[in-house]
Design an enzyme around this catalytic site. Structure first.
Site, PDB file in Angstrom:
ATOM      1  N   GLY A 224       0.809  -1.226   0.000  1.00 54.39           N
ATOM      2  CA  GLY A 224       0.000   0.000   0.000  1.00 54.39           C
ATOM      3  C   GLY A 224       0.833   1.262   0.000  1.00 54.39           C
ATOM      4  O   GLY A 224       0.779   2.065   0.933  1.00 54.39           O
TER       5      GLY A 224
ATOM      6  N   GLY B  98      -0.338   8.164   1.300  1.00 53.30           N
ATOM      7  CA  GLY B  98      -0.329   8.184   2.765  1.00 53.30           C
ATOM      8  C   GLY B  98       0.947   7.664   3.421  1.00 53.30           C
ATOM      9  O   GLY B  98       2.066   7.895   2.942  1.00 53.30           O
TER      10      GLY B  98
ATOM     11  N   GLY C 142       2.283   4.701   3.792  1.00 50.05           N
ATOM     12  CA  GLY C 142       3.112   3.765   3.040  1.00 50.05           C
ATOM     13  C   GLY C 142       3.987   4.477   2.018  1.00 50.05           C
ATOM     14  O   GLY C 142       5.177   4.149   1.847  1.00 50.05           O
TER      15      GLY C 142
ATOM     16  N   TYR D 267     -13.387  -2.369  10.471  1.00 49.40           N
ATOM     17  CA  TYR D 267     -12.027  -1.816  10.343  1.00 49.40           C
ATOM     18  C   TYR D 267     -11.264  -1.971  11.663  1.00 49.40           C
ATOM     19  O   TYR D 267     -10.129  -2.451  11.693  1.00 49.40           O
ATOM     20  CB  TYR D 267     -12.099  -0.334   9.945  1.00 49.40           C
ATOM     21  CG  TYR D 267     -10.762   0.378  10.010  1.00 49.40           C
ATOM     22  CD1 TYR D 267      -9.827   0.238   8.993  1.00 49.40           C
ATOM     23  CD2 TYR D 267     -10.426   1.186  11.097  1.00 49.40           C
ATOM     24  CE1 TYR D 267      -8.593   0.887   9.062  1.00 49.40           C
ATOM     25  CE2 TYR D 267      -9.199   1.833  11.177  1.00 49.40           C
ATOM     26  CZ  TYR D 267      -8.286   1.686  10.160  1.00 49.40           C
ATOM     27  OH  TYR D 267      -7.058   2.327  10.229  1.00 49.40           O
TER      28      TYR D 267
END
Ligand code: NDP
Length: 316
Positions: free
Chosen positions: A9, A13, A15, A187
């Site tokens: 990912g 963001g 990552g 989540y």
């Protein structure tokens, strides 16, 4: 040879900035993503040194794709020094669950099951690596922990007895605890599984392999695309709130830097640790090993989670 790290990912963001930081430190970054053109663009925009990365396809939501990724990685012929499980989806407005190609609820499948399989497959590669210092890092979050202010906002995570996993986790089951679908809870549950996975890996494999297993909460990175599926008002309000009210706001760059530190710096070579930062928003805020939530430190639940997850991903 440069040390090699796989990060999942990396198109945006935390990552993306972790990849940038490690590439700048001279690591070779295998960017594991599902959108290759988006990744190429992002890497160019951030001027990530071209010799220090490659892009490989993975869809964490698909077990087949995770297995293919592991094969493709091996074909590169690079010893693996570190793996960072970072990719995640957060779908707060969803009323009905989405399903992965394997039939599992999509956020749990992507955030936890895909990484669970990937970690187990690549454990072999980490073991075989000649580097004396190998690490596996899984992103956690404050919302996994109801003992902290940021984790108190309902719905709280709760894996229960993992009845949903035990029953095969396919339709009509949507949640790990087998209860009614709640997207935000899905989540948070997946992030509890992430922390439990790190702790189980540590218990099972640290001593015999010397690999360092850690997790971290880099701070509230309130303006990443993680919140792209939220109300527009929330997307405006949340960063402001975190900057001015809770003081928990952290920039994407600083969060990425913190991931890079946990991957590379000697002081973070402490297996089983969950890292957090005091004075979160400050660059010089000090890191410390934080106690994880009651469910995430429950050994019995961890063993059950491991056993059921191994079945769900086809390892048992
Ligand atoms: P982003 O949405 O910016 O990044 C998520 C990344 O995951 C993207 O690259 C996305 O790719 C990728 N991804 C999503 N689904 C898949 C999939 N099926 N296969 C492959 N890649 C996928 O979020 P953040 O940077 O905020 O989050 C990164 C991590 O940090 C997460 O684990 C999150 O839980 C954690 N975290 C975030 C916090 C925050 O405040 N933002 C706080 C604490 C932890 P694509 O572009 O293709 O969608």
């Amino acid at each position: 040879q440069k040390p090699t790290v796989i990060i999942t990912g990396t198109t945006s963001g935390v990552g993306l900035y972790a990849a940038k930081s490690l590439a700048q430190r001279g690591w070779f970054v295998v960017m594991a993503c599902r959108d290759i053109p988006k990744m190429e663009q992002a890497a160019k925009e951030l001027n990530i040194p071209r010799d220090n990365y490659c892009i490989e396809f993975i869809d964490l939501g698909s077990l087949d794709s995770v297995r293919r990724f592991a094969k493709n990685f091996r074909a590169l012929g690079r010893p693996l020094t570190a793996l960072v499980c970072n990719a995640a989806i957060y779908l707060p407005l969803l009323k009905e669950p989405l399903r992965s190609p394997d039939g599992y609820e999509l956020s749990m499948a992507t955030n936890h099951l895909g990484h669970f399989l990937l970690s187990n497959l690549l454990l072999e590669d980490l073991k075989n690596s000649p580097s004396p210092d190998r690490r596996l890092v899984i992103l956690g979050t404050v919302t996994h922990n109801p003992d902290e202010l940021g984790g108190k906002i309902p719905p709280r995570p709760d894996l229960g007895d993992l009845d949903g996993f035990a029953k095969g986790f396919k339709e009509p089951i949507t949640m790990a605890d087998g209860k009614k679908f709640e997207s935000v809870k899905a989540y948070k549950d997946s992030k509890v599984c992430n922390v439990l996975t790190m702790r189980e890996l540590h218990k099972r494999y640290h001593q015999s392999t010397g690999i360092t297993f850690t997790s971290l909460y880099p701070g509230c990175v309130a303006d990443t695309p993680l919140f792209r599926n939220h109300y527009p008002f929330f997307q405006q309000f949340f960063p402001w709130f975190q900057k001015n009210i809770t003081g928990g706001y952290v920039s994407q760059e600083l969060a990425g830097e913190r991931v890079a530190m946990v991957v590379a710096d000697p002081e973070y070579r402490q297996s089983g640790a969950y890292w957090s930062w005091g004075n979160r928003q400050k660059k010089e805020g000090k890191s410390f090993v934080q106690r994880v939530s009651p469910q995430a430190r429950d050994d019995e639940r961890g063993a059950k989670m491991w056993e059921y997850s191994a079945k769900l991903v086809g390892l048992a």
